[in-house]
Design a protein around this motif. Sequence first.
Motif, mmCIF file in Angstrom:
data_model
loop_
_atom_site.group_PDB
_atom_site.id
_atom_site.type_symbol
_atom_site.label_atom_id
_atom_site.label_comp_id
_atom_site.label_asym_id
_atom_site.label_seq_id
_atom_site.Cartn_x
_atom_site.Cartn_y
_atom_site.Cartn_z
ATOM 1 N N THR A 24 0.817 -1.215 0.000
ATOM 2 C CA THR A 24 0.000 0.000 0.000
ATOM 3 C C THR A 24 0.853 1.268 0.000
ATOM 4 N N ARG A 25 1.856 1.338 0.853
ATOM 5 C CA ARG A 25 2.734 2.526 0.873
ATOM 6 C C ARG A 25 3.391 2.738 -0.476
ATOM 7 N N CYS A 26 3.851 1.643 -1.070
ATOM 8 C CA CYS A 26 4.481 1.738 -2.394
ATOM 9 C C CYS A 26 3.487 2.277 -3.415
ATOM 10 N N THR A 27 2.267 1.803 -3.338
ATOM 11 C CA THR A 27 1.221 2.252 -4.272
ATOM 12 C C THR A 27 0.908 3.717 -4.049
ATOM 13 N N HIS A 28 0.835 4.145 -2.809
ATOM 14 C CA HIS A 28 0.606 5.570 -2.510
ATOM 15 C C HIS A 28 1.742 6.419 -3.068
ATOM 16 N N LEU A 29 2.971 5.992 -2.848
ATOM 17 C CA LEU A 29 4.116 6.740 -3.361
ATOM 18 C C LEU A 29 4.080 6.816 -4.892
ATOM 19 N N TRP A 30 3.780 5.714 -5.523
ATOM 20 C CA TRP A 30 3.668 5.689 -6.989
ATOM 21 C C TRP A 30 2.593 6.662 -7.457
ATOM 22 N N ALA A 31 1.405 6.559 -6.859
ATOM 23 C CA ALA A 31 0.280 7.410 -7.266
ATOM 24 C C ALA A 31 0.630 8.887 -7.099
ATOM 25 N N LEU A 32 1.171 9.226 -5.966
ATOM 26 C CA LEU A 32 1.510 10.624 -5.697
ATOM 27 C C LEU A 32 2.626 11.124 -6.617
ATOM 28 N N SER A 33 3.539 10.245 -6.982
ATOM 29 C CA SER A 33 4.629 10.653 -7.877
ATOM 30 C C SER A 33 4.160 10.795 -9.326
ATOM 31 N N GLN A 34 3.011 10.217 -9.632
ATOM 32 C CA GLN A 34 2.488 10.257 -11.002
ATOM 33 C C GLN A 34 1.384 11.291 -11.205
ATOM 34 N N ALA A 49 1.542 13.881 -14.013
ATOM 35 C CA ALA A 49 1.750 13.389 -15.374
ATOM 36 C C ALA A 49 0.614 12.520 -15.904
ATOM 37 N N ASN A 50 -0.299 12.124 -15.036
ATOM 38 C CA ASN A 50 -1.377 11.212 -15.445
ATOM 39 C C ASN A 50 -2.717 11.679 -14.907
ATOM 40 N N LYS A 51 -3.782 11.205 -15.529
ATOM 41 C CA LYS A 51 -5.131 11.531 -15.069
ATOM 42 C C LYS A 51 -5.380 10.850 -13.728
ATOM 43 N N ILE A 52 -5.986 11.581 -12.833
ATOM 44 C CA ILE A 52 -6.237 11.068 -11.477
ATOM 45 C C ILE A 52 -7.077 9.796 -11.528
ATOM 46 N N ASP A 53 -8.122 9.793 -12.348
ATOM 47 C CA ASP A 53 -8.964 8.592 -12.446
ATOM 48 C C ASP A 53 -8.167 7.390 -12.941
ATOM 49 N N LEU A 74 -4.123 13.816 -4.590
ATOM 50 C CA LEU A 74 -3.632 13.641 -5.961
ATOM 51 C C LEU A 74 -3.966 14.866 -6.809
ATOM 52 N N SER A 75 -5.184 15.370 -6.670
ATOM 53 C CA SER A 75 -5.590 16.564 -7.430
ATOM 54 C C SER A 75 -4.747 17.761 -7.052
ATOM 55 N N LEU A 76 -4.458 17.902 -5.780
ATOM 56 C CA LEU A 76 -3.615 19.007 -5.313
ATOM 57 C C LEU A 76 -2.208 18.888 -5.902
ATOM 58 N N ARG A 77 -1.636 17.690 -5.880
ATOM 59 C CA ARG A 77 -0.299 17.491 -6.443
ATOM 60 C C ARG A 77 -0.307 17.727 -7.951
ATOM 61 N N ALA A 78 -1.384 17.362 -8.605
ATOM 62 C CA ALA A 78 -1.470 17.532 -10.060
ATOM 63 C C ALA A 78 -1.480 19.004 -10.437
ATOM 64 N N SER A 79 -2.006 19.839 -9.553
ATOM 65 C CA SER A 79 -2.113 21.269 -9.855
ATOM 66 C C SER A 79 -0.838 22.037 -9.508
ATOM 67 N N GLN A 80 0.126 21.382 -8.904
ATOM 68 C CA GLN A 80 1.369 22.074 -8.499
ATOM 69 C C GLN A 80 2.379 22.108 -9.620
#
Length: 140
Positions: free
Chosen positions: A97-107, A110-114, A134-140
């Motif tokens: 789960t932590r790995c998946t969270h890190l992956w998601a947040l790092s992406q 560059a990728n659509k949240i959905d 994720l939306s907040l990180r995408a807007s940064q």
Amino acid sequence: MDIKTLSETLTVSGQLTPSDIDALASRGVKHLICNRPDGEAADQPQYAVIADRAKAAGIQCHFLPVVPGQITAEDISQFGALLSSGEVTHAYCRTGTRCTHLWALSQASANKIDDIINTAAAAGYDISALRDTLSLRASQ
């Protein structure tokens, strides 16, 4: 070892044992990321034991321990940088789960949240609670 695929070059799993390393090497894994701090559980193999076996199998190892619920911007940046090689990478923690969270947040930028949420769900990880982050990180 229950391997979950998040991208063409990234898989994740729960805690590894030294005997799992040969299977990862046979899958073409070139980088191994440990996102679990040593000593989190009494029965957990230490990172050094896993890393020694992985290095012997030709896998580069990276220790990026993250405490659950305390992922930092630096953790995300470092995880993303490790993925930037484009080589086959496997990350592990207690459950993946932590790995998946890190992956998601790092992406997120560059990728659509959905797409990120759906990919994680297909791998067995419900990260829908991260949508706002994720939306907040995408807007940064």
